[in-house]
Design an enzyme around this catalytic site. Structure first.
Site, PDB file in Angstrom:
ATOM      1  N   ASP A   3       0.848  -1.192   0.000  1.00  0.00           N
ATOM      2  CA  ASP A   3       0.000   0.000   0.000  1.00  0.00           C
ATOM      3  C   ASP A   3       0.882   1.240   0.000  1.00  0.00           C
ATOM      4  O   ASP A   3       1.785   1.371   0.850  1.00  0.00           O
ATOM      5  CB  ASP A   3      -0.909   0.015   1.229  1.00  0.00           C
ATOM      6  CG  ASP A   3      -2.004  -1.045   1.146  1.00  0.00           C
ATOM      7  OD1 ASP A   3      -2.074  -1.744   0.118  1.00  0.00           O
ATOM      8  OD2 ASP A   3      -2.781  -1.157   2.109  1.00  0.00           O
TER       9      ASP A   3
ATOM     10  N   ASP B 121     -15.372  -3.662  -0.996  1.00  0.00           N
ATOM     11  CA  ASP B 121     -15.027  -3.378   0.394  1.00  0.00           C
ATOM     12  C   ASP B 121     -16.330  -3.272   1.175  1.00  0.00           C
ATOM     13  O   ASP B 121     -17.220  -2.503   0.787  1.00  0.00           O
ATOM     14  CB  ASP B 121     -14.239  -2.071   0.494  1.00  0.00           C
ATOM     15  CG  ASP B 121     -13.015  -2.066  -0.403  1.00  0.00           C
ATOM     16  OD1 ASP B 121     -12.407  -3.146  -0.571  1.00  0.00           O
ATOM     17  OD2 ASP B 121     -12.681  -1.004  -0.952  1.00  0.00           O
TER      18      ASP B 121
END
Length: 240
Positions: A9, A130
């Site tokens: 990330d 998500d």
């Protein structure tokens, strides 16, 4: 084959992990994401999962040149997400060398876009779902929709997406274990490859996910960086 996929990330040019997607709950693990990509390749990862967190919050890719450098540094395929809300954004990351582009927010908000991007790029599109309590979260996880994650998974499959990354955001970055029930439900409903994400904290968590026949793999972040999970051991443990 069940894949164990390291996550890288990116935030402000560094390799970080967030807790439950909160920008104010950040841990920096490396100032050199390119070296980190090579590290996971050298540890026998079969693919990398790269997320441009700045892009996710801004709504457009923000670190494309860094992503390009990471992809150029490794031989394994890379999937890239974070702020891909236009056809041009998807083109941008694919042109940078990504094997797959991950679309999330716009795919959830705009069924027509989901259809268009899958029709145009087909096997290069992964839909990121998500979820919070089974409902889809968008805009860098700052907003929860009245949209069921299972329904979106079915829509993604019908549109022709190559795969789904399913993240339970309450578990993400916590190392408290994955939400096995919701992950399995989404995987069974989708009928295409689904990668679990969020909450992995041990080798046993990975073994448990690998028992779900519908799952194609798991994306692991903080547990790899903290040393709670060794990638080599995880790969050896899940050979089907």
């Amino acid at each position: 084959m069940f894949e164990v996929v390291p996550a890288v990330d990116l935030k402000a040019g560094r390799c970080v992990r967030l807790r439950q997607g909160r920008a104010d709950a950040e841990t920096v693990f490396s100032d050199d994401p390119v070296a980190m990509a090579r590290r996971w390749q050298d540890s026998r990862a079969q693919r990398l999962h790269v997320v441009d967190l700045d892009g996710a919050f801004a709504g457009r890719p923000s670190q494309t040149e860094l992503v390009r450098a990471m992809i150029a540094a490794v031989r394994i395929p890379v999937q890239v997400g974070g702020g891909l809300r236009e056809i041009a954004h998807v083109e941008m990351v694919l042109e940078a060398g990504a094997r797959w582009a991950i679309v999330g927010t716009r795919a959830a908000l705009d069924p027509a876009f989901l259809g268009q991007v899958c029709e145009r790029f087909g096997e290069q599109v992964i839909v990121g779902i998500d979820a919070s309590d089974g409902r889809v979260a968008v805009d860098g996880w700052t907003r929860v929709l009245d949209l069921d994650a299972i329904a979106l998974a079915r829509d993604a499959a019908a549109a022709g997406a190559a795969a789904i990354v399913y993240t339970d955001i309450a578990r993400d970055g916590t190392q408290n274990g994955p939400n096995l029930w919701s992950t399995e439900a989404v995987a069974k409903a989708a009928g295409i490859d689904v990668f679990a994400s969020g909450g992995v904290g041990s080798l046993d968590d990975i073994r448990q996910l690998a028992t779900v026949p519908e799952l194609a793999g798991v994306i692991v972040g903080r547990a790899l960086y903290s040393g709670a999970v060794d990638l080599g051991a995880a790969l050896a443990a899940v050979v089907r």
